[in-house]
Enzyme design. Structure first.
Site, PDB file in Angstrom:
ATOM      1  N   LYS A 154       3.878  -9.404  11.203  1.00 53.17           N
ATOM      2  CA  LYS A 154       3.301  -9.390   9.862  1.00 53.17           C
ATOM      3  C   LYS A 154       3.762 -10.597   9.045  1.00 53.17           C
ATOM      4  O   LYS A 154       4.953 -10.839   8.885  1.00 53.17           O
ATOM      5  CB  LYS A 154       3.667  -8.100   9.137  1.00 53.17           C
ATOM      6  CG  LYS A 154       2.947  -7.949   7.793  1.00 53.17           C
ATOM      7  CD  LYS A 154       3.110  -6.559   7.221  1.00 53.17           C
ATOM      8  CE  LYS A 154       2.438  -6.421   5.882  1.00 53.17           C
ATOM      9  NZ  LYS A 154       2.533  -5.053   5.330  1.00 53.17           N
ATOM     10  N   ARG A 157      -2.541   1.916  13.799  1.00 49.89           N
ATOM     11  CA  ARG A 157      -1.519   1.406  14.718  1.00 49.89           C
ATOM     12  C   ARG A 157      -2.128   1.238  16.104  1.00 49.89           C
ATOM     13  O   ARG A 157      -3.064   1.938  16.476  1.00 49.89           O
ATOM     14  CB  ARG A 157      -0.325   2.368  14.819  1.00 49.89           C
ATOM     15  CG  ARG A 157       0.464   2.546  13.533  1.00 49.89           C
ATOM     16  CD  ARG A 157       1.333   1.340  13.234  1.00 49.89           C
ATOM     17  NE  ARG A 157       2.146   1.552  12.050  1.00 49.89           N
ATOM     18  CZ  ARG A 157       1.779   1.220  10.839  1.00 49.89           C
ATOM     19  NH1 ARG A 157       0.584   0.693  10.619  1.00 49.89           N
ATOM     20  NH2 ARG A 157       2.578   1.420   9.803  1.00 49.89           N
ATOM     21  N   ARG A 197       0.830  -1.202   0.000  1.00 44.65           N
ATOM     22  CA  ARG A 197       0.000   0.000   0.000  1.00 44.65           C
ATOM     23  C   ARG A 197       0.863   1.252   0.000  1.00 44.65           C
ATOM     24  O   ARG A 197       1.992   1.252   0.467  1.00 44.65           O
ATOM     25  CB  ARG A 197      -0.915   0.019   1.239  1.00 44.65           C
ATOM     26  CG  ARG A 197      -2.055  -0.972   1.195  1.00 44.65           C
ATOM     27  CD  ARG A 197      -2.927  -0.835   2.426  1.00 44.65           C
ATOM     28  NE  ARG A 197      -3.763   0.364   2.359  1.00 44.65           N
ATOM     29  CZ  ARG A 197      -3.952   1.192   3.372  1.00 44.65           C
ATOM     30  NH1 ARG A 197      -3.300   1.014   4.512  1.00 44.65           N
ATOM     31  NH2 ARG A 197      -4.768   2.225   3.260  1.00 44.65           N
TER      32      ARG A 197
END
Length: 329
Positions: free
Chosen positions: A191, A326, A126
């Site tokens: 991640k 976040r 992104r």
């Protein structure tokens, strides 16, 4: 030498090195009818793509860890008879970019066609961020799809794809992934994968989609630490040996099934499926919206896929665009 013939040589080199033994440049040169200098040049090219190849004077070359190369015929063995084709590239700039260019040139792509590559030199996430995808260490996967109802019908689509990836990891690999709005998959708070969806079409006409999914499979730890600026996970660390060809077929099947469900029913049936896996469920978060910082408690997504954040008793909805979510420190 053409790019194709260069890759054929490099693939043969990797097949030799894949047994974990050292092979001298002179021995490899005789087998491939190349000079030692040519062998050294090919090894350097492979190293630049992120492969961890040991080079020891007097012993030769050896792979740090064995590889499993993507193979179209091996993938087909795991596909059902009605699956769309899967194409395999060695090295490309970006699998998403390759499919988008084909669409823009007027090519009609089968619905569900998948393009995978061993490595990307310009993989993207992104906001145009670089997506790190070293050779044979991750899965670079792009799927072509169409929505007859137009671009507006794509609302919540990245969340649907996230649910599909999570379901595959749960059902086929017994993992417990988490989803981070709007397009990331996490494992134990790190991640593991990302999603990038690109659209081409009219707001009220047929919409062409390219759905990109990048999954970390077996990242070289030293290089990844220099390239990735956040905690990361890969599949091999938790599963051990993994069949990447089977992974491709499973991912295509799961995504195609959930996309067909999305076409029929919209996002609403996926709301609870996303929210029960949400990384920040009922946690304090901060959301960057351009220069504006929004703080509050995250309540997952609503029936349209909007992010819901409660601040001082008021709930605000956010969707797409230049947003960055976040956990609150």
């Amino acid at each position: 030498m053409t790019e194709h013939s260069s890759w054929q040589i490099q693939r043969r080199l990797l097949q030799y090195l894949n047994d974990g033994q050292f092979y001298s440049g002179s021995w490899l040169g005789k087998e491939l009818q190349l000079s030692r200098t040519a062998i050294a040049n090919h090894m350097q090219q492979l190293q630049r793509l992120g492969l961890d190849i040991f080079s020891v004077k007097g012993k030769g070359y050896r792979l740090a860890t064995p590889l499993q190369l993507l193979d179209r015929e091996a993938i087909q063995q795991w596909q059902s008879d009605d699956s769309a084709p899967i194409e395999v590239l060695s090295i490309t700039d970006s699998t998403n970019l390759q499919l988008m260019q084909r669409l823009q040139q007027g090519e009609v792509l089968p619905k569900g066609l998948v393009l995978v590559a061993e490595a990307q030199t310009a993989g993207r996430g992104r906001h145009g961020r670089l997506w790190y995808s070293p050779f044979a260490a991750s899965l670079s996967f792009s799927m072509a799809w169409q929505l007859e109802q137009g671009i507006q019908a794509a609302m919540g689509l990245s969340l649907v794809v996230g649910v599909a990836v999570a379901e595959m990891l749960e059902a086929d690999y017994q993992l417990s992934p988490q989803l981070k709005w709007p397009n990331d998959i996490y494992l134990a708070g790190k991640k593991l994968a990302g999603i990038l969806i690109e659209l081409s079409g009219q707001s009220d006409g047929r919409c062409q989609l390219v759905i990109g999914i990048g999954i970390n499979v077996q990242l070289p730890a030293g290089q990844a630490a220099r390239q990735i600026d956040q905690p990361w996970a890969d599949l091999t660390s938790v599963l051990g040996t993994l069949d990447r060809n089977q992974l491709v077929a499973r991912l295509q099947s799961r995504c195609a099934g959930q996309l067909r469900r999305f076409e029929l029913l919209g996002f609403a049936p996926f709301q609870a499926e996303f929210n029960r896996r949400h990384l920040f469920a009922n946690q304090a978060v901060q959301l960057m919206q351009g220069q504006q910082l929004v703080r509050g408690i995250c309540h997952g997504v609503d029936a349209q896929g909007n992010l819901v954040i409660e601040n001082q008793g008021k709930k605000q909805l956010f969707h797409g665009g230049e947003l960055s979510l976040r956990a609150e420190n």
